[in-house]
Design a protein around this motif. Sequence first.
Motif, PDB file in Angstrom:
ATOM      1  N   ALA A   1       0.828  -1.215   0.000  1.00  0.00           N
ATOM      2  CA  ALA A   1       0.000   0.000   0.000  1.00  0.00           C
ATOM      3  C   ALA A   1       0.859   1.261   0.000  1.00  0.00           C
ATOM      4  N   ARG A   2       1.958   1.254   0.764  1.00  0.00           N
ATOM      5  CA  ARG A   2       2.816   2.434   0.833  1.00  0.00           C
ATOM      6  C   ARG A   2       3.428   2.768  -0.532  1.00  0.00           C
ATOM      7  N   VAL A   3       3.748   1.742  -1.300  1.00  0.00           N
ATOM      8  CA  VAL A   3       4.391   1.941  -2.599  1.00  0.00           C
ATOM      9  C   VAL A   3       3.387   2.422  -3.641  1.00  0.00           C
ATOM     10  N   LYS A   4       2.127   2.057  -3.466  1.00  0.00           N
ATOM     11  CA  LYS A   4       1.093   2.466  -4.426  1.00  0.00           C
ATOM     12  C   LYS A   4       0.950   3.978  -4.517  1.00  0.00           C
ATOM     13  N   SER A   5       1.339   4.693  -3.468  1.00  0.00           N
ATOM     14  CA  SER A   5       1.192   6.151  -3.476  1.00  0.00           C
ATOM     15  C   SER A   5       2.360   6.875  -4.155  1.00  0.00           C
ATOM     16  N   LEU A   6       3.402   6.137  -4.542  1.00  0.00           N
ATOM     17  CA  LEU A   6       4.561   6.760  -5.179  1.00  0.00           C
ATOM     18  C   LEU A   6       4.260   7.152  -6.622  1.00  0.00           C
ATOM     19  N   ARG A   7       4.970   8.155  -7.103  1.00  0.00           N
ATOM     20  CA  ARG A   7       4.900   8.506  -8.523  1.00  0.00           C
ATOM     21  C   ARG A   7       5.487   7.353  -9.324  1.00  0.00           C
ATOM     22  N   VAL A   8       5.055   7.218 -10.579  1.00  0.00           N
ATOM     23  CA  VAL A   8       5.595   6.179 -11.450  1.00  0.00           C
ATOM     24  C   VAL A   8       6.249   6.830 -12.668  1.00  0.00           C
ATOM     25  N   ASP A   9       7.177   6.096 -13.284  1.00  0.00           N
ATOM     26  CA  ASP A   9       7.797   6.602 -14.506  1.00  0.00           C
ATOM     27  C   ASP A   9       6.948   6.210 -15.710  1.00  0.00           C
ATOM     28  N   GLU A  10       7.430   6.527 -16.900  1.00  0.00           N
ATOM     29  CA  GLU A  10       6.640   6.275 -18.109  1.00  0.00           C
ATOM     30  C   GLU A  10       6.384   4.793 -18.369  1.00  0.00           C
ATOM     31  N   ARG A  11       7.163   3.906 -17.732  1.00  0.00           N
ATOM     32  CA  ARG A  11       6.951   2.465 -17.889  1.00  0.00           C
ATOM     33  C   ARG A  11       5.996   1.898 -16.856  1.00  0.00           C
ATOM     34  N   GLY A  12       5.679   2.714 -15.847  1.00  0.00           N
ATOM     35  CA  GLY A  12       4.829   2.247 -14.759  1.00  0.00           C
ATOM     36  C   GLY A  12       5.597   1.822 -13.528  1.00  0.00           C
ATOM     37  N   TYR A  13       6.916   1.993 -13.522  1.00  0.00           N
ATOM     38  CA  TYR A  13       7.728   1.647 -12.351  1.00  0.00           C
ATOM     39  C   TYR A  13       7.488   2.670 -11.247  1.00  0.00           C
ATOM     40  N   PRO A  14       7.209   2.221 -10.023  1.00  0.00           N
ATOM     41  CA  PRO A  14       7.158   3.170  -8.908  1.00  0.00           C
ATOM     42  C   PRO A  14       8.557   3.768  -8.705  1.00  0.00           C
ATOM     43  N   VAL A  15       8.614   5.048  -8.443  1.00  0.00           N
ATOM     44  CA  VAL A  15       9.892   5.725  -8.249  1.00  0.00           C
ATOM     45  C   VAL A  15      10.145   5.870  -6.749  1.00  0.00           C
ATOM     46  N   PRO A  16      11.189   5.187  -6.233  1.00  0.00           N
ATOM     47  CA  PRO A  16      11.491   5.306  -4.810  1.00  0.00           C
ATOM     48  C   PRO A  16      11.645   6.763  -4.376  1.00  0.00           C
ATOM     49  N   HIS A  17      11.277   6.998  -3.146  1.00  0.00           N
ATOM     50  CA  HIS A  17      11.249   8.337  -2.568  1.00  0.00           C
ATOM     51  C   HIS A  17      12.542   9.126  -2.783  1.00  0.00           C
ATOM     52  N   THR A  18      13.694   8.494  -2.649  1.00  0.00           N
ATOM     53  CA  THR A  18      14.961   9.227  -2.681  1.00  0.00           C
ATOM     54  C   THR A  18      15.608   9.319  -4.055  1.00  0.00           C
ATOM     55  N   VAL A  19      14.958   8.815  -5.089  1.00  0.00           N
ATOM     56  CA  VAL A  19      15.522   8.882  -6.437  1.00  0.00           C
ATOM     57  C   VAL A  19      15.571  10.338  -6.909  1.00  0.00           C
ATOM     58  N   GLN A  20      16.655  10.679  -7.585  1.00  0.00           N
ATOM     59  CA  GLN A  20      16.844  12.029  -8.126  1.00  0.00           C
ATOM     60  C   GLN A  20      16.058  12.170  -9.431  1.00  0.00           C
ATOM     61  N   TRP A  21      15.353  13.280  -9.574  1.00  0.00           N
ATOM     62  CA  TRP A  21      14.640  13.586 -10.826  1.00  0.00           C
ATOM     63  C   TRP A  21      15.503  14.549 -11.619  1.00  0.00           C
ATOM     64  N   VAL A  22      15.722  14.231 -12.897  1.00  0.00           N
ATOM     65  CA  VAL A  22      16.540  15.054 -13.782  1.00  0.00           C
ATOM     66  C   VAL A  22      15.704  15.406 -15.007  1.00  0.00           C
ATOM     67  N   GLU A  23      15.497  16.684 -15.223  1.00  0.00           N
ATOM     68  CA  GLU A  23      14.699  17.170 -16.361  1.00  0.00           C
ATOM     69  C   GLU A  23      13.344  16.476 -16.443  1.00  0.00           C
TER      70      GLU A  23
END
Length: 154
Positions: free
Chosen positions: A14-36
């Motif tokens: 459930a906690r992971v379901k609230s994360l943003r996902v990338d264009e493939r549908g992968y949940p993006v871990p909280h601490t991942v760096q976003w670039v552009e």
Amino acid sequence: MKTWKDLSLISVPARVKSLRVDERGYPVPHTVQWVEGKPDFRVIDPQKWAKAVQLRCCGMCGEPLGARMAFVGGPLSMRNRMFYDLPMHRDCATYALQVCPFLAAPKFGYSSVGQGVTVHSGVLAERPSRFGLGITRSFEVMRIPRGEVVLHAG
């Protein structure tokens, strides 16, 4: 781009379901760096990492950890109880071990990162043959002789 694995076959905490996902549908871990506007799964956002350490939050979902936490690492990290990656809730860590291409797919390895991005010198250039999950109630922040910060699991 096609996903490396059918994520729909794996139960998502459930906690992971609230994360943003990338264009493939992968949940993006909280601490991942976003670039552009896109997540770079190879790079940890240092401010998010430091805040998660200070507040004892999960490296995957970003929510506060409970009394117990899970660390994931290769044989050397498990033996020494020293980790560069943050602790996680047990369900978040179990999920990561199943879906993270680096952890779950033996043919995946490190890929180079962009200019200006530092890779922790303690990270081995070769992918470990296996990964473990350890449960603990505590960790402390330590500085190793090379001057870098690691987490020492209790």
